[in-house]
Enzyme design. Sequence first.
Site, short mmCIF file in Angstrom:
data_model
loop_
_atom_site.label_atom_id
_atom_site.label_comp_id
_atom_site.label_asym_id
_atom_site.label_seq_id
_atom_site.Cartn_x
_atom_site.Cartn_y
_atom_site.Cartn_z
N GLY A 118 0.98 -1.05 0.02
CA GLY A 118 0.01 -0.10 -0.16
C GLY A 118 0.80 1.29 0.07
O GLY A 118 2.06 1.31 0.21
N TYR A 142 -0.62 -17.93 -0.92
CA TYR A 142 -1.72 -17.12 -0.87
C TYR A 142 -2.94 -17.83 -0.81
O TYR A 142 -3.85 -17.58 0.19
CB TYR A 142 -1.44 -16.22 -2.29
CG TYR A 142 -2.73 -15.19 -2.34
CD1 TYR A 142 -2.81 -14.05 -1.61
CD2 TYR A 142 -3.78 -15.36 -3.09
CE1 TYR A 142 -3.89 -13.07 -1.90
CE2 TYR A 142 -4.80 -14.43 -3.32
CZ TYR A 142 -4.72 -13.39 -2.71
OH TYR A 142 -5.78 -12.40 -2.79
N ARG A 175 -0.24 -7.60 -11.90
CA ARG A 175 -1.30 -8.16 -12.40
C ARG A 175 -1.67 -7.52 -13.73
O ARG A 175 -1.26 -6.54 -13.95
CB ARG A 175 -2.55 -7.55 -11.32
CG ARG A 175 -2.51 -8.38 -10.03
CD ARG A 175 -3.51 -7.96 -8.83
NE ARG A 175 -3.44 -6.93 -8.10
CZ ARG A 175 -4.05 -6.56 -7.12
NH1 ARG A 175 -5.05 -7.28 -6.68
NH2 ARG A 175 -3.56 -5.35 -6.37
P1 NAD Z 1 -2.92 -4.36 -2.05
O1 NAD Z 1 -1.67 -5.00 -2.24
O2 NAD Z 1 -3.19 -3.08 -2.92
O3 NAD Z 1 -3.65 -3.96 -0.73
C1 NAD Z 1 -3.24 -4.93 0.39
C2 NAD Z 1 -2.71 -3.99 1.44
O4 NAD Z 1 -2.52 -4.77 2.68
C3 NAD Z 1 -1.58 -2.99 1.27
O5 NAD Z 1 -1.87 -1.56 1.74
C4 NAD Z 1 -0.49 -3.60 2.18
O6 NAD Z 1 0.44 -2.59 2.36
C5 NAD Z 1 -1.37 -4.06 3.20
N1 NAD Z 1 -0.36 -5.15 4.16
C6 NAD Z 1 0.09 -6.10 3.44
N2 NAD Z 1 0.63 -6.86 4.48
C7 NAD Z 1 0.17 -6.28 5.90
C8 NAD Z 1 0.45 -6.51 7.21
N3 NAD Z 1 1.28 -7.48 7.32
N4 NAD Z 1 -0.02 -5.70 8.17
C9 NAD Z 1 -0.72 -4.60 7.68
N5 NAD Z 1 -0.91 -4.32 6.34
C10 NAD Z 1 -0.51 -4.97 5.44
O7 NAD Z 1 -4.35 -5.46 -2.78
P2 NAD Z 1 -5.62 -5.20 -3.10
O8 NAD Z 1 -5.87 -5.69 -4.46
O9 NAD Z 1 -6.13 -3.97 -2.51
O10 NAD Z 1 -6.23 -6.42 -2.01
C11 NAD Z 1 -6.95 -6.17 -0.67
C12 NAD Z 1 -7.30 -7.44 -0.06
O11 NAD Z 1 -8.52 -7.98 -0.99
C13 NAD Z 1 -6.34 -8.61 0.16
O12 NAD Z 1 -6.83 -9.36 1.11
C14 NAD Z 1 -6.68 -9.38 -1.06
O13 NAD Z 1 -6.22 -10.68 -0.88
C15 NAD Z 1 -8.15 -9.15 -1.43
N6 NAD Z 1 -8.35 -9.69 -2.72
C16 NAD Z 1 -8.06 -8.73 -3.83
C17 NAD Z 1 -8.45 -9.08 -5.06
C18 NAD Z 1 -8.24 -8.07 -6.25
O14 NAD Z 1 -8.53 -8.50 -7.68
N7 NAD Z 1 -7.91 -6.70 -5.93
C19 NAD Z 1 -8.87 -10.33 -5.40
C20 NAD Z 1 -9.28 -11.31 -4.22
C21 NAD Z 1 -9.04 -11.09 -2.99
N1 UDP Z 2 -1.20 -12.47 -17.25
C1 UDP Z 2 -0.44 -12.27 -18.02
N2 UDP Z 2 0.35 -11.34 -18.63
C2 UDP Z 2 0.59 -10.45 -17.38
C3 UDP Z 2 -0.03 -10.52 -16.45
C4 UDP Z 2 -0.64 -11.55 -16.28
O1 UDP Z 2 -0.63 -13.06 -19.25
O2 UDP Z 2 1.36 -9.39 -17.73
C5 UDP Z 2 -1.97 -13.48 -17.02
C6 UDP Z 2 -1.72 -14.55 -15.77
O3 UDP Z 2 -0.90 -15.57 -16.15
C7 UDP Z 2 -3.24 -15.19 -15.70
C8 UDP Z 2 -4.06 -13.93 -15.79
O4 UDP Z 2 -3.19 -13.06 -16.62
O5 UDP Z 2 -3.61 -16.05 -16.29
C9 UDP Z 2 -4.64 -12.92 -14.58
O6 UDP Z 2 -3.31 -12.80 -13.64
P1 UDP Z 2 -3.29 -11.98 -12.44
O7 UDP Z 2 -1.92 -11.60 -12.07
O8 UDP Z 2 -3.84 -10.34 -12.89
O9 UDP Z 2 -4.31 -12.30 -11.47
P2 UDP Z 2 -4.43 -13.82 -10.95
O10 UDP Z 2 -3.69 -14.91 -11.85
O11 UDP Z 2 -4.28 -13.90 -9.47
O12 UDP Z 2 -6.06 -14.10 -11.45
#
Ligand code: NAD
Ligand code: UDP
Length: 323
Positions: free
Chosen positions: A48, A155, A196
């Site tokens: 973050g 994860y 991502r």
């Molecule tokens: P992000 O990496 O932007 O946010 C995660 C935050 O957690 C960051 O601000 C990071 O600094 C903080 N953090 C990490 N380790 C920490 C710790 N030990 N103590 C305190 N803070 C800590 O990711 P995001 O996309 O905003 O994801 C947020 C949540 O949503 C996560 O739990 C993630 O697993 C979940 N999630 C996100 C997605 C997505 O597509 N964005 C999908 C599935 C689940």
């Molecule tokens: N991916 C890709 N090129 C990139 C980043 C990701 O082809 O530069 C693919 C990756 O292998 C996966 C999908 O895109 O099949 C989504 O990847 P991401 O890392 O966004 O999320 P997750 O795999 O956790 O859904």
Amino acid sequence: MAATVQQNFYKGKRVLVTGGAGFLGSFLCERLLAEGAEVLSVDNYFTGRRANIAHLVGNSMFEAMRHDVTVPLFVEVDAIFNFACPASPVHYQFDPVATTKVSVHGAINMLGLAKRVKCPILQASTSEVYGDPSVHPQTEAYWGNVNPIGPRACYDEGKRCAETLFFDYLRQHKVAIKVMRIFNTYGPRMHENDGRVVSNFITRALRGQPISIYGTGTQTRSFCYVDDLIEAAVRFMRTPADVTGPINIGNPIECTILDLAKQVIEMTGSSSSIVFQQASQDDPQQRQPDISLARSSLEWEPQVALERGLEKTIAYFERQLRN
Ligand code: NAD
Ligand code: UDP
């Protein structure tokens, strides 16, 4: 059947958002402030950024605390959103042991806090609990297909264990839990270097660099815009205690990674080429949420089409890359 939603639920409440400086967490803090809550963001800034919440600092209802959730936290709050955890494969594989710790120890600490102060707690779980799914689309009843020893396991298994803890705290300690299984969510404030797919494709397209597809590009994902995700989270917390989930939250419109690359190139007017690289190990080949439960219990469904969400995200990265 839709649960009765408690209006004005947040007004005057002290709400803790762990991971509050992250991509999703920062939008959640913003939205909770708009709902009238007093918001405490707790973050260790691993992925973050203070820039994500800089516009909230100075608001007397907002407080940002640097803290690692693997360490116990003693604060008095009325609701907890547990979002702390790196979410992109590049970030969560950088220090896999820390990823398991934040998922498991972080969950134990935040559940312990919820138990002590007797408040509801919502877990940001993930579609990764389904692994590389053999059921399509994925319903909440599906138990998943996860490799427990692969590079994504820190994860996937961390989040699965966190779900176990949530349901054990419900059964054993009657903690009011809400488990939200988030499918790929994208939007402004994604980290430029988080690897991502949406941020990677957009930044490469804007720079005119080749867009790398891992594997054949036939693997699918379903992309949810951040505003839709936040709406679901806010609604879920407001539901009565018997609405525990897990509930899938995501956009059920599925697309291949190759089609996403082509769409980003077209929308940015980029000259980028597409190059194919080796597939990532254990990469899920298909992913699409069945959101029937979210529709019925939260009266929620995504509103933002992929094209509109990509427009906003592209505009964000254009501004970022200019600075
Ligand atoms: P992000 O990496 O932007 O946010 C995660 C935050 O957690 C960051 O601000 C990071 O600094 C903080 N953090 C990490 N380790 C920490 C710790 N030990 N103590 C305190 N803070 C800590 O990711 P995001 O996309 O905003 O994801 C947020 C949540 O949503 C996560 O739990 C993630 O697993 C979940 N999630 C996100 C997605 C997505 O597509 N964005 C999908 C599935 C689940
Ligand atoms: N991916 C890709 N090129 C990139 C980043 C990701 O082809 O530069 C693919 C990756 O292998 C996966 C999908 O895109 O099949 C989504 O990847 P991401 O890392 O966004 O999320 P997750 O795999 O956790 O859904």
